[in-house]
Design a protein around this motif. Structure first.
Motif, PDB file in Angstrom:
ATOM      1  N   ASP A   1       0.955  -1.214  -0.030  1.00  0.00           N
ATOM      2  CA  ASP A   1      -0.069   0.059  -0.130  1.00  0.00           C
ATOM      3  C   ASP A   1       0.713   1.435   0.021  1.00  0.00           C
ATOM      4  N   LEU A   2       2.113   1.122   0.549  1.00  0.00           N
ATOM      5  CA  LEU A   2       2.820   2.476   0.562  1.00  0.00           C
ATOM      6  C   LEU A   2       3.612   2.420  -0.782  1.00  0.00           C
ATOM      7  N   CYS A   3       3.571   1.725  -1.680  1.00  0.00           N
ATOM      8  CA  CYS A   3       4.199   1.899  -2.848  1.00  0.00           C
ATOM      9  C   CYS A   3       3.520   2.705  -4.122  1.00  0.00           C
ATOM     10  N   THR A   4       4.180   3.320  -4.987  1.00  0.00           N
ATOM     11  CA  THR A   4       3.388   3.857  -6.010  1.00  0.00           C
ATOM     12  C   THR A   4       2.836   2.801  -7.127  1.00  0.00           C
ATOM     13  N   PRO A   5       1.982   3.139  -7.963  1.00  0.00           N
ATOM     14  CA  PRO A   5       1.516   2.165  -8.783  1.00  0.00           C
ATOM     15  C   PRO A   5       2.534   1.476  -9.830  1.00  0.00           C
ATOM     16  N   VAL A   6       3.766   2.389 -10.129  1.00  0.00           N
ATOM     17  CA  VAL A   6       4.711   1.945 -10.902  1.00  0.00           C
ATOM     18  C   VAL A   6       5.631   1.023 -10.079  1.00  0.00           C
ATOM     19  N   GLU A   7       5.780   1.151  -8.940  1.00  0.00           N
ATOM     20  CA  GLU A   7       6.621   0.514  -7.956  1.00  0.00           C
ATOM     21  C   GLU A   7       6.057  -0.936  -7.568  1.00  0.00           C
ATOM     22  N   ARG A   8       4.526  -0.978  -7.633  1.00  0.00           N
ATOM     23  CA  ARG A   8       3.939  -2.168  -7.362  1.00  0.00           C
ATOM     24  C   ARG A   8       4.181  -2.876  -8.668  1.00  0.00           C
ATOM     25  N   THR A   9       4.024  -2.475  -9.705  1.00  0.00           N
ATOM     26  CA  THR A   9       4.062  -3.117 -11.113  1.00  0.00           C
ATOM     27  C   THR A   9       5.578  -3.764 -11.324  1.00  0.00           C
ATOM     28  N   VAL A  10       6.498  -3.028 -10.638  1.00  0.00           N
ATOM     29  CA  VAL A  10       7.994  -3.685 -11.041  1.00  0.00           C
ATOM     30  C   VAL A  10       8.175  -4.699  -9.960  1.00  0.00           C
ATOM     31  N   TRP A  11       7.593  -4.323  -8.579  1.00  0.00           N
ATOM     32  CA  TRP A  11       7.677  -5.513  -7.546  1.00  0.00           C
ATOM     33  C   TRP A  11       6.988  -6.763  -8.276  1.00  0.00           C
ATOM     34  N   ALA A  12       5.927  -6.761  -8.724  1.00  0.00           N
ATOM     35  CA  ALA A  12       5.426  -8.017  -9.085  1.00  0.00           C
ATOM     36  C   ALA A  12       5.918  -8.579 -10.571  1.00  0.00           C
ATOM     37  N   ARG A  13       6.454  -7.534 -11.426  1.00  0.00           N
ATOM     38  CA  ARG A  13       7.257  -8.288 -12.410  1.00  0.00           C
ATOM     39  C   ARG A  13       8.699  -8.715 -12.072  1.00  0.00           C
ATOM     40  N   ALA A  14       9.482  -8.136 -11.144  1.00  0.00           N
ATOM     41  CA  ALA A  14      10.468  -8.707 -10.686  1.00  0.00           C
ATOM     42  C   ALA A  14      10.278  -9.880  -9.869  1.00  0.00           C
ATOM     43  N   ALA A  15       9.167 -10.300  -9.491  1.00  0.00           N
ATOM     44  CA  ALA A  15       9.097 -11.544  -8.688  1.00  0.00           C
ATOM     45  C   ALA A  15       9.364 -12.577  -9.676  1.00  0.00           C
ATOM     46  N   VAL A  16       9.687 -12.656 -11.090  1.00  0.00           N
ATOM     47  CA  VAL A  16       9.974 -13.651 -11.919  1.00  0.00           C
ATOM     48  C   VAL A  16      11.441 -14.012 -11.761  1.00  0.00           C
ATOM     49  N   PHE A  17      12.187 -13.094 -10.994  1.00  0.00           N
ATOM     50  CA  PHE A  17      13.683 -13.775 -11.015  1.00  0.00           C
ATOM     51  C   PHE A  17      13.826 -14.337  -9.740  1.00  0.00           C
ATOM     52  N   THR A  18      14.677 -15.398  -9.726  1.00  0.00           N
ATOM     53  CA  THR A  18      14.931 -16.013  -8.619  1.00  0.00           C
ATOM     54  C   THR A  18      16.645 -15.839  -8.396  1.00  0.00           C
ATOM     55  N   GLY A  19      16.817 -15.548  -7.089  1.00  0.00           N
ATOM     56  CA  GLY A  19      18.052 -15.183  -6.857  1.00  0.00           C
ATOM     57  C   GLY A  19      18.497 -13.892  -7.335  1.00  0.00           C
ATOM     58  N   VAL A  20      19.716 -13.647  -7.696  1.00  0.00           N
ATOM     59  CA  VAL A  20      20.254 -12.366  -7.765  1.00  0.00           C
ATOM     60  C   VAL A  20      20.145 -12.038  -9.265  1.00  0.00           C
ATOM     61  N   PHE A  21      19.714 -10.649  -9.333  1.00  0.00           N
ATOM     62  CA  PHE A  21      19.591 -10.147 -10.840  1.00  0.00           C
ATOM     63  C   PHE A  21      20.162  -8.769 -10.883  1.00  0.00           C
ATOM     64  N   ASP A  22      20.508  -8.150 -11.820  1.00  0.00           N
ATOM     65  CA  ASP A  22      21.164  -6.743 -11.966  1.00  0.00           C
ATOM     66  C   ASP A  22      20.053  -5.896 -12.473  1.00  0.00           C
ATOM     67  N   LEU A  23      20.566  -4.485 -12.361  1.00  0.00           N
ATOM     68  CA  LEU A  23      19.628  -3.707 -12.817  1.00  0.00           C
ATOM     69  C   LEU A  23      19.480  -3.674 -14.247  1.00  0.00           C
ATOM     70  N   GLU A  24      20.347  -3.969 -15.050  1.00  0.00           N
ATOM     71  CA  GLU A  24      20.222  -4.212 -16.636  1.00  0.00           C
ATOM     72  C   GLU A  24      19.139  -5.364 -16.679  1.00  0.00           C
ATOM     73  N   ALA A  25      19.272  -6.573 -16.131  1.00  0.00           N
ATOM     74  CA  ALA A  25      18.218  -7.326 -16.258  1.00  0.00           C
ATOM     75  C   ALA A  25      16.675  -6.591 -15.880  1.00  0.00           C
ATOM     76  N   ALA A  26      16.837  -6.088 -14.975  1.00  0.00           N
ATOM     77  CA  ALA A  26      15.537  -5.668 -14.494  1.00  0.00           C
ATOM     78  C   ALA A  26      14.849  -4.599 -15.421  1.00  0.00           C
ATOM     79  N   LYS A  27      15.541  -4.099 -15.891  1.00  0.00           N
ATOM     80  CA  LYS A  27      15.165  -3.162 -17.050  1.00  0.00           C
ATOM     81  C   LYS A  27      14.615  -3.716 -18.206  1.00  0.00           C
TER      82      LYS A  27
END
Length: 764
Positions: free
Chosen positions: A267-293
């Motif tokens: 609830d404390l996240c912005t809509p964009v932060e919530r979306t990125v949180w959900a999408r970043a959940a596909v990563f397992t283990g460590v990922f870098d900024l380039e992978a996230a983008k």
């Protein structure tokens, strides 16, 4: 001004349960408070920020003559109410009606006290501004705050609260692990007499690992122990948000269930932060900024928006900076599972998972391109860092209709990870899985067959290796695929050498080398042909021929910046000098090989070097050193799933040299040396084998088996195979093999017979 007693600060609430662990964190925070006037404990919900802050406040209260005041901002909904809430906590409500900030400044001006501002994340800006205002008014004031992200105040020292300490995957569970102690103590509150014992320590350890060492999750799981066993909780953790409910009624509402605690962060996240949180959940283990983008952008989000959201999620403690790099991150399992649910609800999951696969297919293909050249040391590190995501992407391919071809492409591109980084079992598993789903006769299938056959050979499964390589060669001939055909011929030469047909093997390897030279494009496995041809010359006693081949290999590798293949050529020249009765000359080449292999983290190659250096030590009369190196090599062979490969004479020499060292040293002393070697960590072993340290560092070996490992040991003693053990215990064969590796390492053994003898001597 009114008398001091009128403003006696509120007492910190009494703790209803024991405070567990956190000794180092407590000491560090005391030091931080001595250095900084504003210290903010940051971390995800449920990590124990409030409990730690209150514990530290109670520990340091005597240092503050005017006391410690707790200000709980949980129920403050408007930023304008932060200052009045602090005034209320200080019993200044009547005066605060005119201007709470001014009243606080006047009151605190001459006070030497500690303010504990708890739960600031939802009124972050107001909390930060008020903290600065109060600190400016009172030179002796200290503020200890808790928040899911920093207050961003100029004078702030942000302090990340880690989860409780956990046993590693292969570690013995004990009371030095804070998560285990907390679980034990909280379960005992509802089930008096509960203790972590050798019978239940394995499942308790795994349960704490699955809960990320998060105090809230562990306490909620402990409540469930009134109706469920630890095994049942572990089985149900896939639905952890429904399972972990019913916390203490005195806890804030958001901490009475795990979902509520995470909902609060969401609830404390912005809509964009919530979306990125959900999408970043596909990563397992460590990922870098380039992978996230690359993975999380699209469908309305630009890469720059993703990058900004990632940094914001780090600030909110929803992403954790990984030790592997400043721009690398990971997500706690609880946070990831919540994000996975939100991703499924969004409808974007299929596209995001495909983007995740596409990115890591690119990573695998780039790894293949750079597997020959000057960046091999970085390649090994990068592959190990990204290994979990690479495996996850391959699993997606093999589990999703129509994607199996991409999965096989990934499995072949990652040959360096399998053969060099020491993941032989993983490599064979993924290659064979891909081959089962891709039956079409193609270059990819031919190449995958050869790679799987090569790995089977490295594992000592020669019969299976021959079958795979033969099929690879048949496809290559039918398709006129000169690249794979060269490798099939190369394997045929190795087979001839193993059979003692050295001259025939040399001619066949010359044919393979000619094909590789004609192509003009060298790969790591292709350059390995030089090392194999040097070995053929070794075994035929052709010293001049071996040295000539070594020089050609050095010349090509120097142009490419290649070290891995050259290290194998050096290893084989070392073998040659050992065969020629020149152990000192052998040691020069073997140590040169070992230095490169250590820099590349080539576990298979390191093991081969240590093995031969054990022979050299024995030949030079250093029999204790030989025993230590034999012990270390034995443990490494077990851990990587490989075996000493080569011709029949090589296998025989290994047994002969081991027996010779044992006879010279005596059985008892030899067993001591073996255990000493098995206890060496990899870096210490490399130093010892290189001769930079002449004595092996002492280390206490672990001899306590988990309940599951003891079950496996008992079945080994009954004579069951790994396949039969897996069937008996209803586990995968790979899991059974992993348990066996751990047993061998813990007990300092090298064979199943030793395990059986150990079991026979144990009390029942």
């Amino acid at each position: 001004m009114m008398t001091e007693s009128r403003y006696a600060t509120r007492q910190l609430p009494l703790e209803m349960t024991s405070f567990v662990g956190r000794r180092q964190e407590t000491a560090d925070l005391k030091h931080a408070l001595a250095e900084s006037r504003l210290v903010t404990l940051v971390g995800p919900g449920g990590v124990g920020k409030t409990r730690l802050a209150r514990h530290v406040a109670a520990e340091v209260r005597r240092s503050f003559p005017d006391g410690v005041c707790l200000v709980d901002l949980t129920n403050v909904r408007e930023p304008s109410q932060v200052a009045p809430e602090v005034a209320l906590a200080l019993d200044l409500w009547e005066r605060a009606r005119r201007d709470p900030e001014a009243v606080l400044g006047e009151f605190l001006e001459d006070k030497h006290m500690l303010l504990l501002l708890d739960n600031c994340e939802h009124v972050l800006e107001a909390s930060g501004k008020l903290a600065e205002s109060m600190l400016a008014a009172s030179p002796e004031l200290r503020i200890l705050a808790t928040s899911r992200e920093p207050l961003r105040s100029p004078s702030e020292q942000a302090w990340q609260v880690p989860p409780l300490s956990l046993p590693a995957a292969d570690d013995h569970v004990s009371r030095r692990h804070e998560a285990v102690v907390l679980f034990e103590e909280r379960v005992a509150l509802g089930t008096p007499g509960f203790r972590v014992t050798p019978e239940n320590e394995d499942v308790v350890g795994r349960l704490c690992q699955r809960l990320d060492g998060m105090p809230l999750a562990i306490e909620l799981a402990a409540v469930r122990m009134r109706t469920l066993s630890a095994e049942q909780i572990l089985e149900r953790l896939e639905d952890r948000f429904r399972l972990l409910t019913q916390g203490g009624r005195s806890s804030p509402e958001r901490q009475q269930t795990l979902r509520a605690a995470v909902d609060w962060s969401y609830d404390l996240c912005t809509p964009v932060e919530r979306t990125v949180w959900a999408r970043a959940a596909v990563f397992t283990g460590v990922f870098d900024l380039e992978a996230a983008k690359r993975v999380c952008s699209g469908q309305g989000l630009s890469p720059s928006q993703v990058g900004s959201a990632v940094l914001a999620l780090v600030d909110k403690s929803l992403l954790i900076r990984a030790e592997s790099g400043k721009r690398a991150y990971r997500m706690l399992e609880t946070i990831r599972e919540y994000g996975t649910e939100r991703l499924a609800e969004s409808g974007a999951e299929p596209d995001i998972r495909r983007q995740h696969r596409d990115y890591y297919l690119w990573v695998a293909e780039w790894a293949e391109v750079t597997s020959v050249g000057p960046h091999q040391d970085k390649l090994a590190k990068n592959l190990l860092t990204q290994r979990e995501n690479l495996l996850s992407a391959m699993a997606y391919c093999f589990d999703t209709p129509g994607e199996a071809a991409a999965g096989l492409r990934m499995a072949t591109a990652l040959w360096y990870c399998w053969a060099v980084c020491g993941y032989l079992r993983d490599g064979r598993y993924w290659l064979d899985r891909g081959l089962a789903l891709n039956r079409e006769r193609s270059h990819e299938r031919a190449w995958a067959l050869w790679l799987s056959g090569w790995i089977a050979h490295l594992e000592g499964d020669h019969e299976r290796g021959v079958a795979l390589v033969d099929e690879s060669g048949e496809i290559a001939e039918a398709l006129h695929d000169e690249e794979v055909l060269a490798f099939a011929i190369q394997s045929r030469g190795v087979r001839q050498m193993n059979a003692g047909e050295f001259e025939a093997g040399a001619r066949t390897l010359d044919e393979a080398l000619a094909k590789h030279r004609a192509r003009g494009r060298w790969t790591g496995p292709g350059l390995l042909t030089f090392a194999l041809r040097v070995q053929a010359a070794d075994l035929a006693g052709d010293i001049d021929g071996a040295l000539t081949l070594l020089e050609e290999c050095r010349s090509i590798c120097a142009q490419l910046g290649e070290r891995w293949a050259l290290s194998w050529a050096e290893w084989n020249v070392g073998l040659m000098w050992w065969v020629a009765g020149e152990p000192a000359k052998a040691a020069v080449h073997l140590r040169r090989s070992l230095r490169d292999k250590a820099n590349l983290r080539d576990k298979f190659g390191i093991t081969c070097c240590v093995e031969l250096l054990a022979w050299v030590a024995g030949a030079e009369g250093e029999v204790h050193r030989a025993g230590v190196l034999f012990g270390a090599a034995g443990r490494l062979w077990s851990s990587i799933g490989g075996k000493l490969v080569g011709s029949a004479p090589m296998v025989k020499w290994s047994h002969t040299e081991s027996e010779r060292a044992e006879a010279a040293l005596g059985r008892g002393a030899f067993e001591v040396a073996i255990k000493e070697g098995r206890a060496l960590e990899l870096d210490a072993l490399v130093d010892y084998a290189l001769g930079t340290k002449r004595t092996a560092p002492k280390k206490q070996t672990k001899t306590s088996l988990t309940k599951r490992e003891r079950e496996v040991a008992d079945l080994v003693a009954e004579g069951l195979s790994n396949k039969d053990i897996a069937a008996r215990l209803v586990i995968s064969q790979r899991t059974a093999e992993s348990h066996l590796d751990h047993i061998l390492a813990k007990l300092g053994f090298t064979s199943r017979k030793q395990i059986a003898a150990w079991v026979a001597g144990q009390p029942r």
